[in-house]
Design an enzyme around this catalytic site. Sequence first.
Site, short mmCIF file in Angstrom:
data_model
loop_
_atom_site.label_atom_id
_atom_site.label_comp_id
_atom_site.label_asym_id
_atom_site.label_seq_id
_atom_site.Cartn_x
_atom_site.Cartn_y
_atom_site.Cartn_z
N THR A 1 0.82 -1.21 0.00
CA THR A 1 0.00 0.00 0.00
C THR A 1 0.86 1.26 0.00
OG1 THR A 1 -0.13 0.27 2.40
CG2 THR A 1 -1.76 -1.20 1.38
N CYS A 2 0.19 2.40 -0.23
CA CYS A 2 0.85 3.71 -0.20
C CYS A 2 1.01 4.24 1.21
CB CYS A 2 0.05 4.71 -1.03
SG CYS A 2 0.11 4.40 -2.80
N ASP A 3 0.90 3.39 2.21
CA ASP A 3 0.97 3.81 3.61
C ASP A 3 2.39 3.60 4.14
OD1 ASP A 3 -1.37 3.85 6.13
OD2 ASP A 3 0.72 3.48 6.58
N ASN B 1 -6.61 0.96 0.41
CA ASN B 1 -5.85 1.20 -0.82
C ASN B 1 -6.40 0.41 -2.01
OD1 ASN B 1 -2.54 2.42 -0.78
ND2 ASN B 1 -3.94 2.69 0.91
N PHE C 1 6.07 9.16 6.59
CA PHE C 1 6.19 7.99 5.71
C PHE C 1 7.43 7.14 5.95
CE2 PHE C 1 3.20 10.39 3.06
CZ PHE C 1 2.32 9.38 2.76
#
Lengths: 406, 406
Positions: free
Chosen positions: A347-349, A390, B169
């Site tokens: 995911t973009c996490d 996501n 992030f």
Amino acid sequence: MTDQSATTGVTDRPSDGNVAGTAARSAERVQDFLDRAVPGTPCLVMDLTAVRERYAQLRAALPDARICYAVKANPMPEVVAALAELGSSFDVASPGEIDLCLAHGAEPGSISYGNTIKKRADIARAHEQGVRLFATDSDADLTAIAEAAPGARVFCRVLVDNKGSRTPFGRKFGCPPETAVHLLVRAAELGLDPYGVSFHIGSQQHDATAWEHGLRAANEVFRGAAEHGVRPRMVNLGGGLPAHYTDSAPPLQDYARRIEQALDREFGDERPELLVEPGRRLVGDAGVLRSEVVLATPETGSDRRWIYLDVGRYNGLAETEGEAITYRLRTSRDGDPTGPVVLAGPTCDGDDVIYQHTRYELPLTLGAGDTVDLLSAGAYTASYASVGFNGFPPLPTYCIDGHERS
Amino acid sequence: MTDQSATTGVTDRPSDGNVAGTAARSAERVQDFLDRAVPGTPCLVMDLTAVRERYAQLRAALPDARICYAVKANPMPEVVAALAELGSSFDVASPGEIDLCLAHGAEPGSISYGNTIKKRADIARAHEQGVRLFATDSDADLTAIAEAAPGARVFCRVLVDNKGSRTPFGRKFGCPPETAVHLLVRAAELGLDPYGVSFHIGSQQHDATAWEHGLRAANEVFRGAAEHGVRPRMVNLGGGLPAHYTDSAPPLQDYARRIEQALDREFGDERPELLVEPGRRLVGDAGVLRSEVVLATPETGSDRRWIYLDVGRYNGLAETEGEAITYRLRTSRDGDPTGPVVLAGPTCDGDDVIYQHTRYELPLTLGAGDTVDLLSAGAYTASYASVGFNGFPPLPTYCIDGHERS
């Protein structure tokens, strides 16, 4: 594989000799399924035969304890049905888990409503369904049980030290022994059956002596209640029995022996009825999570590579939060020279990193399209997965039992 | 409510005067729905009018930036459709999000595949669907894009400081500027369009100057690439614009002004095309999560109470991990005297505690059956919920838009 773990992942700990053979055969069955069915990734494969074997091992190790499977560890209907057929009882956390158990072969009398946090309406519903055993640890919950499930059996959860656990509970559950005495005495006054005491020494407990504290606290509650003429007669040993991750835990026999010794010391001839709530122990080692490498890239300024898998913290690996649970790994490139890696999810996490502090080494040849299997991944994986964070779907589970079901 | 927050939760920050009125009207609409429909708890209520207003505010604040809604923040079809109608573009993380957008009014050309972790098959599928814009940050991913999406536009994500973000992030995404130069030059060699540079200064960014670092890095990449005859022409400002939690962030105008100043300083007359990827900013303040108190109990040895809600970390409040996001609260007992509380979720998991270190005070009269609303809960809640951990179902979402849809 990691530098801490077995290289093949198909053998169990040498000290647990009696289960090594069954673990090897389970690995063969899962491998056979993966080779033949070639399921899309990521997915979890559960070997129901291995679940039954783990149940039989625990049955033999603690012969007079009523085994209440902690459904939350893996609520696949096939798993519940397989255990119900063997005569298992069930530890449930919610109305949803009660419905699941009743729909798949469990008798209402085999269900223990083990959550101390319950809506009154949910207690009443459980009672209507025939559930007669409830955990509690507070006056407010006890009052709700007395009103919504009159006459039910209750056990009181005491707070004990969770040292040695990879996933300790903190202070969310349980009360001091003196409060437990008060609650059991009050339960009797309210017309409930003050059945006993429970404790939980923390999940994936590596210290086989940890149950001693709980049994001492239970004895303290038994004696305190007796001074008020109330005689609890059951001790619930909770969960905590380990599955096989990279760090070795003692064999099951050590846990059983330590528990037996503590029972003798605390209760002598007045041995209480026993309950135990295994979750991870019954299903953890019975599951393999197959994933695929999405991307492998060098880390700037280091000799590590980042290996991004198609499974991560939000679609199956929730227990890698804080790197608490360190799964054994097997890859389609095993045997090639290895180097250090960071493992991350798709995911973009930024929090969707699986292991960056725990040292893992994987084959240097590993790249996009190769498979990485996470072993002993049958507990607390699929049911934790998000509905679609996501846009990635939940983790599918395949149960193998001679024939496959999805 | 907390000691840090507004007492009613229905007014916006005073410094954001232009949105205070719209926020108050949104709160009225949500309250009206809750009063009339009395939905079961827990549930999320999304006010689509508020989503549209937030879009319009951002449109006004950054008039020449292409707005790509970060679908992951709230993938409700109604939200996607409402934004598509306004002409929004979309930042997606997966094939699932592409399908969702295309099914609800988005044009393929409005989609930016913003995940740097992509299977080659997923890139090919996106390309077949008409997606022409892809993020990248590694040679392996760039090669896959060149092969599976020939001729596509690519932008390279650079790693920037996330200081000031509540949910930084780490090192999972992005590369140093010199690597970005290399990747853009190579993209051109591979027949791709070396479109631009992206960065992400971390979600819920409280420091309005944070974009300066990213714009400096972007300029460095532009100049480096130009030395190789490659001329990127787009800067993607990423996400990070805040929603309204207990700790105030600056008003949107401050962010816009700081970004404008940095653009002037770095690029002067050669102003690049701009993209922005708001998620939380568009949907966070448009949602209210209604929950019910399951149990309220005193904590042994302290003056705090434990308030257990029917929502927790596994069915909607994933962003309370580490207490990173601190929602404003409103209860059905507001106005009564308050005292300190620990807030926890309903599962048997010891990590399912919402706030125990952040100081929250709630009415002393609050007990089982009372409601607790978590305000500005429209982002990163329902889509994070587990499929059924502990047997608790995912969080239902109701979208209100004059008429209700579920």
